[in-house]
Design a protein around this motif. Structure first.
Motif, PDB file in Angstrom:
ATOM      1  N   ALA A  55       0.838  -1.212   0.000  1.00 46.98           N
ATOM      2  CA  ALA A  55       0.000   0.000   0.000  1.00 46.98           C
ATOM      3  C   ALA A  55       0.864   1.250   0.000  1.00 46.98           C
ATOM      4  O   ALA A  55       0.587   2.211  -0.731  1.00 46.98           O
ATOM      5  N   PHE A  56       1.936   1.249   0.788  1.00 50.98           N
ATOM      6  CA  PHE A  56       2.839   2.392   0.834  1.00 50.98           C
ATOM      7  C   PHE A  56       3.506   2.620  -0.516  1.00 50.98           C
ATOM      8  O   PHE A  56       3.568   3.746  -1.012  1.00 50.98           O
ATOM      9  N   LEU A  57       3.995   1.550  -1.127  1.00 51.46           N
ATOM     10  CA  LEU A  57       4.650   1.689  -2.435  1.00 51.46           C
ATOM     11  C   LEU A  57       3.658   2.147  -3.496  1.00 51.46           C
ATOM     12  O   LEU A  57       4.001   2.937  -4.381  1.00 51.46           O
ATOM     13  N   GLY A  58       2.423   1.674  -3.423  1.00 56.73           N
ATOM     14  CA  GLY A  58       1.392   2.125  -4.358  1.00 56.73           C
ATOM     15  C   GLY A  58       1.123   3.615  -4.228  1.00 56.73           C
ATOM     16  O   GLY A  58       1.001   4.329  -5.231  1.00 56.73           O
ATOM     17  N   GLN A  59       1.041   4.108  -2.996  1.00 58.69           N
ATOM     18  CA  GLN A  59       0.835   5.542  -2.778  1.00 58.69           C
ATOM     19  C   GLN A  59       2.039   6.346  -3.246  1.00 58.69           C
ATOM     20  O   GLN A  59       1.891   7.423  -3.833  1.00 58.69           O
ATOM     21  N   LEU A  60       3.226   5.829  -3.018  1.00 54.23           N
ATOM     22  CA  LEU A  60       4.449   6.515  -3.447  1.00 54.23           C
ATOM     23  C   LEU A  60       4.501   6.630  -4.960  1.00 54.23           C
ATOM     24  O   LEU A  60       4.769   7.709  -5.508  1.00 54.23           O
ATOM     25  N   VAL A  61       4.228   5.541  -5.653  1.00 53.68           N
ATOM     26  CA  VAL A  61       4.244   5.553  -7.117  1.00 53.68           C
ATOM     27  C   VAL A  61       3.170   6.486  -7.657  1.00 53.68           C
ATOM     28  O   VAL A  61       3.393   7.236  -8.607  1.00 53.68           O
ATOM     29  N   SER A  62       1.999   6.467  -7.031  1.00 53.23           N
ATOM     30  CA  SER A  62       0.914   7.343  -7.459  1.00 53.23           C
ATOM     31  C   SER A  62       1.283   8.806  -7.290  1.00 53.23           C
ATOM     32  O   SER A  62       1.064   9.622  -8.183  1.00 53.23           O
ATOM     33  N   SER A  63       1.870   9.171  -6.167  1.00 52.64           N
ATOM     34  CA  SER A  63       2.236  10.560  -5.934  1.00 52.64           C
ATOM     35  C   SER A  63       3.370  11.003  -6.856  1.00 52.64           C
ATOM     36  O   SER A  63       3.385  12.133  -7.339  1.00 52.64           O
ATOM     37  N   VAL A  64       4.313  10.107  -7.142  1.00 53.68           N
ATOM     38  CA  VAL A  64       5.401  10.447  -8.058  1.00 53.68           C
ATOM     39  C   VAL A  64       4.869  10.641  -9.468  1.00 53.68           C
ATOM     40  O   VAL A  64       5.265  11.585 -10.168  1.00 53.68           O
ATOM     41  N   SER A  65       3.959   9.779  -9.890  1.00 56.46           N
ATOM     42  CA  SER A  65       3.407   9.915 -11.249  1.00 56.46           C
ATOM     43  C   SER A  65       2.551  11.172 -11.380  1.00 56.46           C
ATOM     44  O   SER A  65       2.539  11.808 -12.423  1.00 56.46           O
ATOM     45  N   GLN A  66       1.841  11.555 -10.314  1.00 57.60           N
ATOM     46  CA  GLN A  66       1.050  12.781 -10.354  1.00 57.60           C
ATOM     47  C   GLN A  66       1.961  14.005 -10.363  1.00 57.60           C
ATOM     48  O   GLN A  66       1.661  14.997 -11.016  1.00 57.60           O
TER      49      GLN A  66
END
Length: 69
Positions: A55-66
């Motif tokens: 879940a943490f890595l998913g949020q990190l990837v999402s925030s980086v892509s945004q």
């Protein structure tokens, strides 16, 4: 009696193996590292720690892509 968590043991092994210089690794050594990391992933995936990490890595990837947009 001393007990060792297998996941913690694999993390220590991975860290020690990855600290070595890349030039000093053979193909079989790299394959062994990949197998150890896969085993670690299989052990961590169904656990609460594994789910939290995913879940943490998913949020990190999402925030980086945004941020990149």
């Amino acid at each position: 009696m001393l007990t060792i968590n297998v996941a913690v043991l694999l993390v220590v092994i991975v860290v020690l193996r990855l600290r070595r210089r890349t030039q000093a690794r053979s193909r079989s050594d790299e394959r062994m590292t990949v197998l150890i990391v896969l085993a670690l992933g299989i052990i961590l995936a169904p656990t609460e720690v594994g789910q939290d990490l995913a879940a943490f890595l998913g949020q990190l990837v999402s925030s980086v892509s945004q941020a990149a947009q």
